[in-house]
Design a protein around this motif. Sequence first.
Motif, PDB file in Angstrom:
ATOM      1  N   MET A 119       0.843  -1.173   0.000  1.00  0.00           N
ATOM      2  CA  MET A 119       0.000   0.000   0.000  1.00  0.00           C
ATOM      3  C   MET A 119       0.895   1.245   0.000  1.00  0.00           C
ATOM      4  N   ILE A 120       0.564   2.209  -0.821  1.00  0.00           N
ATOM      5  CA  ILE A 120       1.313   3.469  -0.835  1.00  0.00           C
ATOM      6  C   ILE A 120       0.769   4.351   0.292  1.00  0.00           C
ATOM      7  N   ILE A 121       1.651   4.716   1.211  1.00  0.00           N
ATOM      8  CA  ILE A 121       1.275   5.524   2.371  1.00  0.00           C
ATOM      9  C   ILE A 121       2.035   6.834   2.309  1.00  0.00           C
ATOM     10  N   MET A 122       1.321   7.925   2.553  1.00  0.00           N
ATOM     11  CA  MET A 122       1.919   9.259   2.572  1.00  0.00           C
ATOM     12  C   MET A 122       1.793   9.815   3.985  1.00  0.00           C
ATOM     13  N   SER A 123       2.818  10.520   4.428  1.00  0.00           N
ATOM     14  CA  SER A 123       2.735  11.160   5.742  1.00  0.00           C
ATOM     15  C   SER A 123       2.850  12.669   5.608  1.00  0.00           C
ATOM     16  N   VAL A 124       2.313  13.341   6.631  1.00  0.00           N
ATOM     17  CA  VAL A 124       2.264  14.801   6.646  1.00  0.00           C
ATOM     18  C   VAL A 124       2.806  15.295   7.983  1.00  0.00           C
ATOM     19  N   ASP A 125       3.827  16.153   7.915  1.00  0.00           N
ATOM     20  CA  ASP A 125       4.311  16.868   9.096  1.00  0.00           C
ATOM     21  C   ASP A 125       3.806  18.298   8.948  1.00  0.00           C
ATOM     22  N   LEU A 126       2.696  18.575   9.605  1.00  0.00           N
ATOM     23  CA  LEU A 126       1.993  19.844   9.475  1.00  0.00           C
ATOM     24  C   LEU A 126       2.799  20.978  10.099  1.00  0.00           C
ATOM     25  N   GLY A 127       2.908  22.087   9.368  1.00  0.00           N
ATOM     26  CA  GLY A 127       3.611  23.255   9.888  1.00  0.00           C
ATOM     27  C   GLY A 127       2.844  24.528   9.585  1.00  0.00           C
ATOM     28  N   LYS A 128       3.232  25.605  10.243  1.00  0.00           N
ATOM     29  CA  LYS A 128       2.558  26.884  10.038  1.00  0.00           C
ATOM     30  C   LYS A 128       2.916  27.510   8.690  1.00  0.00           C
ATOM     31  N   ALA A 129       4.140  27.300   8.223  1.00  0.00           N
ATOM     32  CA  ALA A 129       4.570  27.858   6.942  1.00  0.00           C
ATOM     33  C   ALA A 129       5.051  26.770   5.980  1.00  0.00           C
ATOM     34  N   ARG A 130       5.641  25.697   6.536  1.00  0.00           N
ATOM     35  CA  ARG A 130       6.168  24.605   5.713  1.00  0.00           C
ATOM     36  C   ARG A 130       5.585  23.292   6.221  1.00  0.00           C
ATOM     37  N   THR A 131       5.079  22.488   5.283  1.00  0.00           N
ATOM     38  CA  THR A 131       4.507  21.187   5.623  1.00  0.00           C
ATOM     39  C   THR A 131       5.284  20.115   4.879  1.00  0.00           C
ATOM     40  N   GLY A 132       5.890  19.218   5.638  1.00  0.00           N
ATOM     41  CA  GLY A 132       6.687  18.144   5.048  1.00  0.00           C
ATOM     42  C   GLY A 132       5.819  16.977   4.620  1.00  0.00           C
ATOM     43  N   ILE A 133       6.186  16.376   3.492  1.00  0.00           N
ATOM     44  CA  ILE A 133       5.477  15.224   2.947  1.00  0.00           C
ATOM     45  C   ILE A 133       6.505  14.110   2.692  1.00  0.00           C
ATOM     46  N   ALA A 134       6.153  12.897   3.112  1.00  0.00           N
ATOM     47  CA  ALA A 134       6.983  11.725   2.836  1.00  0.00           C
ATOM     48  C   ALA A 134       6.069  10.634   2.303  1.00  0.00           C
TER      49      ALA A 134
ATOM     50  N   LYS B 211      -2.841  12.746  -4.300  1.00  0.00           N
ATOM     51  CA  LYS B 211      -3.273  12.278  -5.619  1.00  0.00           C
ATOM     52  C   LYS B 211      -2.064  11.985  -6.504  1.00  0.00           C
ATOM     53  N   ASP B 212      -1.073  12.879  -6.459  1.00  0.00           N
ATOM     54  CA  ASP B 212       0.123  12.719  -7.293  1.00  0.00           C
ATOM     55  C   ASP B 212       0.883  11.434  -6.976  1.00  0.00           C
ATOM     56  N   VAL B 213       0.965  11.069  -5.695  1.00  0.00           N
ATOM     57  CA  VAL B 213       1.716   9.862  -5.306  1.00  0.00           C
ATOM     58  C   VAL B 213       0.836   8.617  -5.280  1.00  0.00           C
ATOM     59  N   LYS B 214      -0.477   8.809  -5.548  1.00  0.00           N
ATOM     60  CA  LYS B 214      -1.446   7.719  -5.525  1.00  0.00           C
ATOM     61  C   LYS B 214      -1.539   7.076  -4.133  1.00  0.00           C
ATOM     62  N   ALA B 215      -1.574   7.935  -3.111  1.00  0.00           N
ATOM     63  CA  ALA B 215      -1.634   7.470  -1.727  1.00  0.00           C
ATOM     64  C   ALA B 215      -2.912   6.684  -1.472  1.00  0.00           C
ATOM     65  N   GLU B 216      -2.758   5.615  -0.708  1.00  0.00           N
ATOM     66  CA  GLU B 216      -3.895   4.784  -0.321  1.00  0.00           C
ATOM     67  C   GLU B 216      -4.222   4.954   1.164  1.00  0.00           C
ATOM     68  N   LEU B 217      -3.318   5.588   1.882  1.00  0.00           N
ATOM     69  CA  LEU B 217      -3.486   5.879   3.308  1.00  0.00           C
ATOM     70  C   LEU B 217      -2.647   7.113   3.600  1.00  0.00           C
ATOM     71  N   ILE B 218      -3.164   7.998   4.465  1.00  0.00           N
ATOM     72  CA  ILE B 218      -2.417   9.206   4.840  1.00  0.00           C
ATOM     73  C   ILE B 218      -2.206   9.191   6.348  1.00  0.00           C
TER      74      ILE B 218
ATOM     75  N   GLU C 275      -8.436   7.188   3.725  1.00  0.00           N
ATOM     76  CA  GLU C 275      -8.361   7.039   5.174  1.00  0.00           C
ATOM     77  C   GLU C 275      -7.156   7.807   5.720  1.00  0.00           C
ATOM     78  N   THR C 276      -7.369   8.523   6.827  1.00  0.00           N
ATOM     79  CA  THR C 276      -6.273   9.219   7.490  1.00  0.00           C
ATOM     80  C   THR C 276      -6.139   8.683   8.904  1.00  0.00           C
ATOM     81  N   VAL C 277      -4.910   8.521   9.347  1.00  0.00           N
ATOM     82  CA  VAL C 277      -4.631   8.075  10.710  1.00  0.00           C
ATOM     83  C   VAL C 277      -3.638   9.042  11.334  1.00  0.00           C
ATOM     84  N   MET C 278      -3.637   9.072  12.650  1.00  0.00           N
ATOM     85  CA  MET C 278      -2.735   9.962  13.374  1.00  0.00           C
ATOM     86  C   MET C 278      -1.543   9.156  13.887  1.00  0.00           C
TER      87      MET C 278
END
Length: 140
Positions: free
Chosen positions: A1-16, A48-55, A88-91
């Motif tokens: 499964m392709i999983i994407m993660s988000v490191d939320l920031g006020k000005a910069r948000t990291g994606i892996a 959408k670009d990475v075809k994530a199946e879970l975030i 689906e999103t998980v924390m």
Amino acid sequence: MIIMSVDLGKARTGIAVCDKTEFLASPYTVIFEKSQKALPNKVAQAAKDVKAELIVVGLPKNMDGSEGECAQNARAFAETLRELTGIETVMQDERGTTVTAHNFLNTTNTRGKKRKNVVDEVAATIILQDYLDSRKNGLK
């Protein structure tokens, strides 16, 4: 499964992201956006670009494990993202990931503006790798 993660920031948000084998998290991008209204759409586009199946969204808990305003904001963001994408999103607890990211960048001698631009991406990678490891160990 392709999983994407988000490191939320006020000005910069990291994606892996990881590939279908769920073996290794890799940095994908940093989204430079201060508008909390525009950010979910940009993150949804990345999914959408990475075809994530879970975030996986980083959950910034306090060091004592309690949740403050930042954690509530992250949960609300995750829900908005789920509604926008239908994915689906998980924390994932992100305590210490930024410190770990800075330590990693110290060992690679990444300094100055380049460091500022990649630390969120590295933190997102750590969040995702922690999540992947917990899945492998049957904790998720």
